[in-house]
Design a protein around this motif. Structure first.
Motif, PDB file in Angstrom:
ATOM      1  N   ASN A 634      40.818  44.668  74.203  1.00 14.19           N
ATOM      2  CA  ASN A 634      39.802  44.376  75.222  1.00 14.19           C
ATOM      3  C   ASN A 634      38.460  45.026  74.855  1.00 14.19           C
ATOM      4  O   ASN A 634      38.418  46.168  74.387  1.00 14.19           O
ATOM      5  N   LEU A 635      37.406  44.278  75.100  1.00 17.58           N
ATOM      6  CA  LEU A 635      36.045  44.808  74.944  1.00 17.58           C
ATOM      7  C   LEU A 635      35.376  44.848  76.316  1.00 17.58           C
ATOM      8  O   LEU A 635      35.272  43.826  77.001  1.00 17.58           O
ATOM      9  N   SER A 636      34.863  46.033  76.733  1.00 15.74           N
ATOM     10  CA  SER A 636      34.163  46.140  78.014  1.00 15.74           C
ATOM     11  C   SER A 636      32.722  45.659  77.850  1.00 15.74           C
ATOM     12  O   SER A 636      32.197  45.614  76.726  1.00 15.74           O
ATOM     13  N   PRO A 637      32.058  45.296  78.951  1.00 18.67           N
ATOM     14  CA  PRO A 637      30.653  44.888  78.860  1.00 18.67           C
ATOM     15  C   PRO A 637      29.770  45.961  78.241  1.00 18.67           C
ATOM     16  O   PRO A 637      28.852  45.651  77.488  1.00 18.67           O
ATOM     17  N   VAL A 638      30.060  47.239  78.559  1.00 21.55           N
ATOM     18  CA  VAL A 638      29.262  48.327  77.982  1.00 21.55           C
ATOM     19  C   VAL A 638      29.460  48.371  76.475  1.00 21.55           C
ATOM     20  O   VAL A 638      28.494  48.531  75.704  1.00 21.55           O
ATOM     21  N   GLN A 639      30.677  48.216  76.029  1.00 18.80           N
ATOM     22  CA  GLN A 639      30.980  48.235  74.594  1.00 18.80           C
ATOM     23  C   GLN A 639      30.344  47.054  73.894  1.00 18.80           C
ATOM     24  O   GLN A 639      29.861  47.171  72.756  1.00 18.80           O
ATOM     25  N   PHE A 640      30.316  45.918  74.591  1.00 16.79           N
ATOM     26  CA  PHE A 640      29.756  44.711  73.965  1.00 16.79           C
ATOM     27  C   PHE A 640      28.247  44.836  73.787  1.00 16.79           C
ATOM     28  O   PHE A 640      27.671  44.212  72.888  1.00 16.79           O
ATOM     29  N   ARG A 641      27.584  45.615  74.630  1.00 15.26           N
ATOM     30  CA  ARG A 641      26.138  45.811  74.494  1.00 15.26           C
ATOM     31  C   ARG A 641      25.781  46.771  73.367  1.00 15.26           C
ATOM     32  O   ARG A 641      24.622  46.893  72.989  1.00 15.26           O
ATOM     33  N   ASN A 642      26.774  47.470  72.843  1.00 14.14           N
ATOM     34  CA  ASN A 642      26.525  48.423  71.771  1.00 14.14           C
ATOM     35  C   ASN A 642      26.101  47.673  70.504  1.00 14.14           C
ATOM     36  O   ASN A 642      26.825  46.800  70.014  1.00 14.14           O
ATOM     37  N   PRO A 643      24.936  47.985  69.937  1.00 16.54           N
ATOM     38  CA  PRO A 643      24.480  47.258  68.738  1.00 16.54           C
ATOM     39  C   PRO A 643      25.371  47.477  67.519  1.00 16.54           C
ATOM     40  O   PRO A 643      25.278  46.730  66.548  1.00 16.54           O
ATOM     41  N   ASN A 644      26.238  48.494  67.568  1.00 19.04           N
ATOM     42  CA  ASN A 644      27.122  48.777  66.430  1.00 19.04           C
ATOM     43  C   ASN A 644      28.481  48.081  66.546  1.00 19.04           C
ATOM     44  O   ASN A 644      29.414  48.415  65.802  1.00 19.04           O
ATOM     45  N   LEU A 645      28.618  47.143  67.486  1.00 20.29           N
ATOM     46  CA  LEU A 645      29.917  46.503  67.705  1.00 20.29           C
ATOM     47  C   LEU A 645      30.418  45.796  66.448  1.00 20.29           C
ATOM     48  O   LEU A 645      31.578  45.973  66.040  1.00 20.29           O
ATOM     49  N   ILE A 646      29.588  44.980  65.822  1.00 21.95           N
ATOM     50  CA  ILE A 646      30.014  44.232  64.621  1.00 21.95           C
ATOM     51  C   ILE A 646      30.444  45.204  63.530  1.00 21.95           C
ATOM     52  O   ILE A 646      31.476  45.020  62.869  1.00 21.95           O
ATOM     53  N   ALA A 647      29.666  46.281  63.357  1.00 24.40           N
ATOM     54  CA  ALA A 647      30.004  47.269  62.318  1.00 24.40           C
ATOM     55  C   ALA A 647      31.323  47.963  62.644  1.00 24.40           C
ATOM     56  O   ALA A 647      32.129  48.239  61.732  1.00 24.40           O
ATOM     57  N   SER A 648      31.573  48.244  63.935  1.00 26.86           N
ATOM     58  CA  SER A 648      32.819  48.906  64.318  1.00 26.86           C
ATOM     59  C   SER A 648      34.024  48.018  64.028  1.00 26.86           C
ATOM     60  O   SER A 648      35.060  48.477  63.511  1.00 26.86           O
ATOM     61  N   VAL A 649      33.930  46.713  64.354  1.00 23.66           N
ATOM     62  CA  VAL A 649      35.034  45.776  64.096  1.00 23.66           C
ATOM     63  C   VAL A 649      35.276  45.655  62.596  1.00 23.66           C
ATOM     64  O   VAL A 649      36.429  45.692  62.119  1.00 23.66           O
TER      65      VAL A 649
END
Length: 799
Positions: A634-649
């Motif tokens: 699951n991804l929360s809305p706060v996590q999805f707004r993080n600009p580093n999301l693609i890099a984390s995945v």
């Protein structure tokens, strides 16, 4: 008169007469120049200039006399008595000093003329004393009338000379005064010589203390040279001084006229001595004569025209007294709509200098700065600082029977509006909310914006909590009404927390804190409502703070652990996906469910770190599972707004070695409420990597179908609320039938959440649902139980 003409034509050598006249003219020019310089000086410097002037004038008179006496040829040899000759020089200098002192210090014409008369008298005193020094074998007699005329001529022309010199320090005045002083000396001398009557007497013997004419010639010539040298030196010094004074005057005038302030100088009597144009223009006195006038007269003139209010005599008297007592005064006066600061600074010796500064714009700027420091720039409402001050004032004003209420307001889901429609729309919405708040509260109430989308109200009344309850209800209704902003219809709610004085607090800080606690309770109770402060709220707030502290510490102590719940294929019954669900193993509280800490983690931003931990752990664990079993995170809305999301995945997949096709990322509709363009861009980037995207809690939002059209989801998960009532409510069955049919037509996998019994599973199978998840198969278990969940078809919660 005939005797005088005869004396000039027949008894004088005109060459020496011309020399005497030249010496007299030069001495007179130097004397007038020094006289004007002395008038410009003051104190000890003035005395020094008068003394030098007296020496130059006296020596000039004396030299002129004796040069002219050398030109006189009465036909008999003679000599000059040395003591009397010296005495005549002393008389010339001393009497001239007295006359010059009188004229230099005077400002009116009569005293100046009197001083000139004394100088003329000094010429006579020197002349007749010098004649007494003449020793010849003859008796000297005098024509009384002619003597009187000679004295009058010296006095009259001497007076005129100093009066003309004292009027103005100019070339014309100096030249005229020089000629008049020369005439005073020459006319007196030759008129007096015409009064001489010589009677030969061979019996008169020349004394031993006499000096022969030849020697006197040398002495007179030396005196003349000395006078010329002194005169030239004085003229040079005077020219330099005048040049320097002129330059200083130019600088002073330039400075005065270019000052931003008005300036006026007054003497001890309050008479205007000096002012600049800025002063006259600032006080609208350009059409009034000012120089040399008493200030009180100017004020009376303005008072007669209606341009000045107040008692002119009393105001003037106070200024003069303050100046005499050395007091500096300052005040701000209003003059023709302008605010002017006036500073009166006493001067040494009496009088004062007044400066006038137009501070209208400065006061306006200060008022603006003060307003900006205490008001919100966007809405114009009081800010937190002013609100706190007004709250404290309200507490001081309220009596024993008064009720004061503090209402803290927070707009519901305002951030979603800001993110989806942009900050300009958000700012316009805040301004409209502020306007509605101000229009709704009472006249004695205070509305403030504390920051962001948080507002506050102070209400004062006498009806206990009823007035606060009524106001809160009106505010919820008014703020929740639709807004039309830039062609957007916006509906937004508000949550309100209320604290009352004195029961909920006796000071501003305590009331604000308790109203904020009540606001938090209103949000927790579903938003769009209001709550009054209750004593237990503080305990709950403290518990929440302790939980937040534990949450932060738990990240450092690795107290979090991923649990997995299987998702089975309905047709085959095999496990196809495990959903990763986070658990917190607290050392004192034991295992804490996500519902108790995930909302807090989202509020504090800690969900980003927790989300990254779950993503890394899930990918690492899934890499050890069979290749046909995937993992969902699951991804929360706060996590999805993080600009580093693609890099984390990307990092999680790379480190674990898990293929991207085996990773499912589940998002809720609240993620899609954010900036749609940026959100869709991120989703497409994840999809391009091979990661599958699942839409969680499908059917609970208001625009689910539009989301399916905007992005091709791989899976939609039917919310457990529809599944739990599947066997009892026909509308739930109809919704599931519609969703599964939609999934088949779009080629999207459908997963039903919350399956707890066989009847529900059978109905889902019959309606064509693709996958099922719930306690019918297994509750979430740690990674060590994944192998067991893969081997056994059902591990019920009771197991």
């Amino acid at each position: 008169m005939y005797q005088v003409l005869y004396c000039l034509t027949d008894q004088h050598d005109w060459r020496l007469v011309a020399l005497g006249g030249a010496v007299c003219l030069l001495a007179s020019a130097a004397a007038i120049s020094l006289f004007q310089r002395a008038r410009a000086a003051s104190g000890g410097a003035r005395v020094s200039w008068i003394a030098l002037d007296a020496v130059v004038a006296g020596c000039g008179i004396w030299a002129t006399h004796f040069i002219a006496m050398q030109a006189y040829g009465p036909g008999a040899g003679g000599a000059y008595n040395i003591p009397v000759t010296v005495l005549s020089l002393i008389f010339a200098i001393a009497v001239t000093f007295v006359g010059l002192s009188i004229s230099v210090s005077a400002t009116r014409t009569i005293p100046v003329a009197l001083g000139g008369a004394v100088v003329g008298g000094g010429v006579a005193a020197m002349h007749y004393t010098g004649m007494m020094a003449l020793e010849i074998p003859a008796r000297i007699g005098w024509a009384t009338d002619t003597v009187a005329v000679s004295i009058v001529l010296g006095i009259v022309f001497g007076s005129l000379a100093l009066v003309v010199a004292g009027r103005r320090d100019g070339v014309a005045n100096a030249l005229g005064a020089t000629v008049l002083l020369t005439v005073a000396i020459v006319s007196h001398h030759f008129t007096a010589m015409g009064a001489v009557e010589l009677t030969p007497d061979p019996s008169i013997v020349i004394s031993g203390l006499s000096i022969p004419p030849a020697s006197l010639s040398v002495l007179t010539a030396s005196a003349a040279v000395a006078i010329i040298a002194i005169a030239l030196a004085a003229a040079v010094l005077d020219r330099r001084a005048k040049g320097e004074l002129g330059r200083q005057q130019v600088v002073l005038d330039t400075a005065l006229e270019n000052m931003s302030q008005g300036l006026c100088m007054f003497d001890a009597d309050g008479k205007i001595m000096l002012f600049n144009e800025r002063y006259a223009a600032m006080l609208r006195r350009t059409d009034i004569a000012l120089t040399g006038r008493l200030l009180v007269d100017v004020l009376r003139e303005e008072q007669a025209k209606g341009q000045w209010q107040g008692d002119a005599d009393e105001f003037f008297a106070r200024l003069v007294i303050d100046a005499r007592e050395g007091r500096t005064t300052s005040q701000v006066v209003n003059r023709l709509g302008r605010s002017i600061r006036v500073v009166n600074q006493p001067m040494q010796g009496g009088g004062w200098v007044a400066t006038f500064e137009d501070i209208t714009e400065w006061l306006e700027a200060q008022a603006k700065i003060s307003h900006m420091a205490r008001h919100d720039a966007l809405t114009g409402l009081p800010n937190r600082v002013l609100f706190h001050e007004q709250l404290e004032q309200g507490l001081r004003r309220t009596g024993s029977g008064d009720q004061l209420a503090v209402l803290c307001l927070d707009l519901d889901h305002f951030k979603d509006i800001n993110d989806s429609l942009g900050h300009p729309i958000g700012d316009a919405l805040l301004k409209e909310v502020g306007r509605r708040l101000k229009a709704t509260v009472g006249e004695s109430d205070t509305v403030a914006r504390l920051g962001g989308d948080e507002f506050a109200v102070v209400q004062i009344g006498r009806s206990e909590e009823a007035a606060a309850r009524c106001l809160a209800g009106r505010l919820v209704e008014v703020i929740s009404a639709p807004y039309e902003i830039d062609d957007h219809q916006i509906v937004i709610g508000v949550s309100i927390g209320i604290s009352l004085s004195p029961q909920d607090g006796s000071n501003a800080d305590e009331l604000l804190k308790n109203a904020d606690l009540a606001l938090y309770r209103a949000k927790a109770d579903g938003r769009g409502t209001y709550r009054f402060f209750e004593t237990g709220m503080d305990a709950r707030a403290q518990a929440r703070r302790l939980l937040e502290m534990d949450l932060r510490a738990a990240l450092q102590r690795d107290e979090f652990q991923p649990y997995y719940q299987p998702i089975r294929d309905v047709a085959s019954g095999r496990v196809v996906v495990f959903e990763a669900l986070l658990r917190w193993n607290h050392p004192q509280r034991g295992l804490i469910a996500p519902i108790n800490f995930i909302p807090l983690a989202e509020e504090t931003g800690l969900i980003v770190q927790l989300g990254e931990f779950v993503l890394r752990s899930a990918c690492t664990d899934a890499a050890t599972w069979p290749d046909d079993v995937d993992v969902a995170v699951n991804l929360s809305p706060v996590q999805f707004r993080n600009p580093n999301l693609i890099a984390s995945v990307t990092a999680a997949l790379t480190v674990s070695g898990l293929p991207a096709r085996r990773l499912e990322l589940e998002i809720t509709e609240s993620v899609l409420l954010q900036n749609s363009e940026a959100t869709l861009t991120t989703l497409h980037e994840l999809r391009a990597m091979g990661v599958r995207i699942s839409l969680d809690d499908f059917g609970t939002g208001y625009s689910s179908l539009s989301y399916l059209r905007s992005f091709p989801f791989d899976k939609i998960k039917i919310d457990r609320s529809f599944v739990s009532e599947l066997a009892t409510r026909e509308d739930s069955m109809a919704i599931i039938r519609a969703v599964t049919g939609l999934g088949r037509s779009l080629g999207i996998v459908t997963t039903a959440e919350g399956v707890e019994n066989d009847a529900q599973l059978e109905l889902l199978r019959r309606e064509g649902c693709t996958q099922a998840q719930g306690y019918l198969f297994s509750k979430p278990r740690p990674a060590s139980d994944v192998a067991l969940m893969l081997e056994r078809p059902r591990l019920r919660a009771s197991a």
